[in-house]
Design an enzyme around this catalytic site. Structure first.
Site, PDB file in Angstrom:
ATOM      1  N   ASN A 192     -23.958  28.576  42.457  1.00 18.33           N
ATOM      2  CA  ASN A 192     -25.258  28.119  42.805  1.00 18.33           C
ATOM      3  C   ASN A 192     -25.702  27.033  41.704  1.00 18.33           C
ATOM      4  OD1 ASN A 192     -26.995  29.479  40.857  1.00 18.33           O
ATOM      5  ND2 ASN A 192     -26.303  31.386  41.827  1.00 18.33           N
ATOM      6  N   ASP A 193     -26.840  26.532  42.349  1.00 17.01           N
ATOM      7  CA  ASP A 193     -27.295  25.290  41.611  1.00 17.01           C
ATOM      8  C   ASP A 193     -28.086  25.767  40.021  1.00 17.01           C
ATOM      9  OD1 ASP A 193     -26.636  23.074  42.661  1.00 17.01           O
ATOM     10  OD2 ASP A 193     -28.388  23.005  44.079  1.00 17.01           O
TER      11      ASP A 193
END
Ligand code: CTP
Length: 399
Positions: A212-213
């Site tokens: 994920n980011d």
């Protein structure tokens, strides 16, 4: 650590003086009050005016130009400071300090200094290796002057060797360690705090993964702030970001590895701060070889362990659990639900739908939710400041 400290910044002669300008600015940027004194040789490389303009205070060079008759300037700076920092420290001044000479403003002030002294020696490799210099270094170390080891690298003389002025980041990191070791009664002294950080990576095959980011910046900032308050910090991180050497760091990749690492450390921990963005799912099977291209591909995922929830069922009344809630809608109500479901003591809720905050950004805006208090929003600010606030909350809670 550096914020609010009074630092007497002594500059001695050597080509690295130009780098000391940047170090002095960094100290000021970090909130230190800085007064500069230079040797006449240092002034041959960079003028006192440069330091004066950037520190916005007069710079002392001459022992006898006593501009303020109410004080003796070189004694006043020594008494005023919390810490003395010498950068760069030349072989010549090093020898003078080791032998108690006081023949200019800097050496006189340092002889009168009863506060902790931190020095960054920088010189030619042969000068550094000379047994006389090494003996002087030993003498100063015995007198509790903290001397950094210079870098090994390309010198101004055009060849490589030991004696190079270190990178600013290394100096700051060692200076923070030095300041902390000179402080007494820090609020988290003797407490073990586990911090998790980064987005976990769930492998599909040897070269592919889902993640994920999350950058890990928030978790790493929390680890540093907890350490500054005296905690023994264990950082379990899935982020590739650099970590200061004084933080005990366990690098992990997947949620499963993070879970195991946290459980291993959990029993005697006073607090766990789950800042990591843990992947909720992982591929059902992990291919051992790189997958070959097909017409289409369906991957099946299984649920990962919920680390925070698991800790919530295991924790004792004395242990504190802090979780994060990354939301893109209904921030407070979803965060409240996580507080209840995961038996956390604090949930730090943040909106991850905006690009100027949260994931990957240097800043964040968060809302703190507990079982008893009204939600408290910390408006947009640097992640280090948010981390400082969360650690203050933890200190009050542990008290
Ligand atoms: N967390 C965890 N283990 C997981 C998932 C999340 O320990 N498998 C922790 C996170 O580190 C964070 C908190 O639980 O402190 C909330 O994480 P978040 O991703 O916001 O929520 P989820 O529980 O995953 O729920 P949802 O994705 O439905 O919002």
């Amino acid at each position: 650590m550096i914020k609010g400290k009074k630092i007497a910044f002594y500059v001695t002669g050597g080509i690295a003086v130009y780098k000391a300008v940047d170090l002095m600015r960094e100290l000021i940027k970090r909130g230190a009050e800085v007064r500069v004194a230079m040797t006449p040789s240092a002034g041959q490389f960079v003028t006192p005016l440069t330091f004066q303009v950037l520190s916005r205070r007069s710079v002392s060079v001459d022992t006898f130009s006593e501009e303020d008759p109410s004080v003796v300037n070189h004694i006043n700076i020594a008494d005023w400071a919390d810490y003395a920092v010498i950068a760069p420290l030349s072989a010549n001044t090093l020898a003078k300090l080791a032998n108690g000479l006081a023949d200019n403003f800097v050496t006189s002030a340092l002889l009168a200094t009863a506060k902790p002294i931190f020095a960054v020696p920088a010189m030619n490799a042969n000068m550094y290796r000379n047994p006389i210099t090494q003996e002087n270094i030993r003498k100063l170390a015995e007198r509790r002057v903290t001397l950094m080891k210079p870098d090994i690298g390309f010198l101004a003389e055009g060849y490589s060797g030991e004696g190079r002025y270190p990178e600013k980041e290394r100096i700051i990191s060692e200076l923070e360690l030095f300041i902390r070791s000179n402080q007494t009664e820090l609020p988290l002294e003797g407490e073990k705090v586990i911090v998790t950080a980064g987005g976990t990576r769930e492998r599909i095959d040897p070269v592919r993964y889902i993640t994920n980011d999350s950058s890990g910046k928030m978790g790493h900032a929390l680890a540093v702030e907890a350490w500054k308050q005296g905690a023994e910090v264990i950082l379990v991180t899935a982020s590739p970001l650099a970590v200061p050497s004084y933080i005990h760091t366990i690098r992990v990749e997947s949620a499963q590895q993070m879970h195991e690492a946290v459980l291993e450390e959990f029993n005697d921990a006073a607090a766990v701060i789950m800042a990591a963005a843990v992947s909720d799912y992982t591929p059902e099977t992990r291919e051992t070889q790189k997958m070959k291209k097909k017409e289409d591909l369906t991957l099946r995922f299984k649920k990962n362990p919920d680390i925070l929830k698991d800790l919530g069922t295991k924790k004792t009344a004395e242990q504190c659990l802090i979780g994060f809630a990354a939301e893109t809608e209904e921030l407070v109500s979803y965060a409240k639900q996580k507080l209840r479901d995961k038996h956390a003591d604090l949930i730090v809720a943040n909106d991850v739908s905006q690009s100027d905050r949260g994931f990957n950004s240097d800043q964040n805006e968060v809302t703190l939710l507990t079982k008893t208090d009204n939600p408290r929003t910390l408006t947009l600010r640097d992640k280090s400041e948010i981390a400082g606030e969360i650690i203050s909350w933890l200190i009050n809670y542990i008290d």
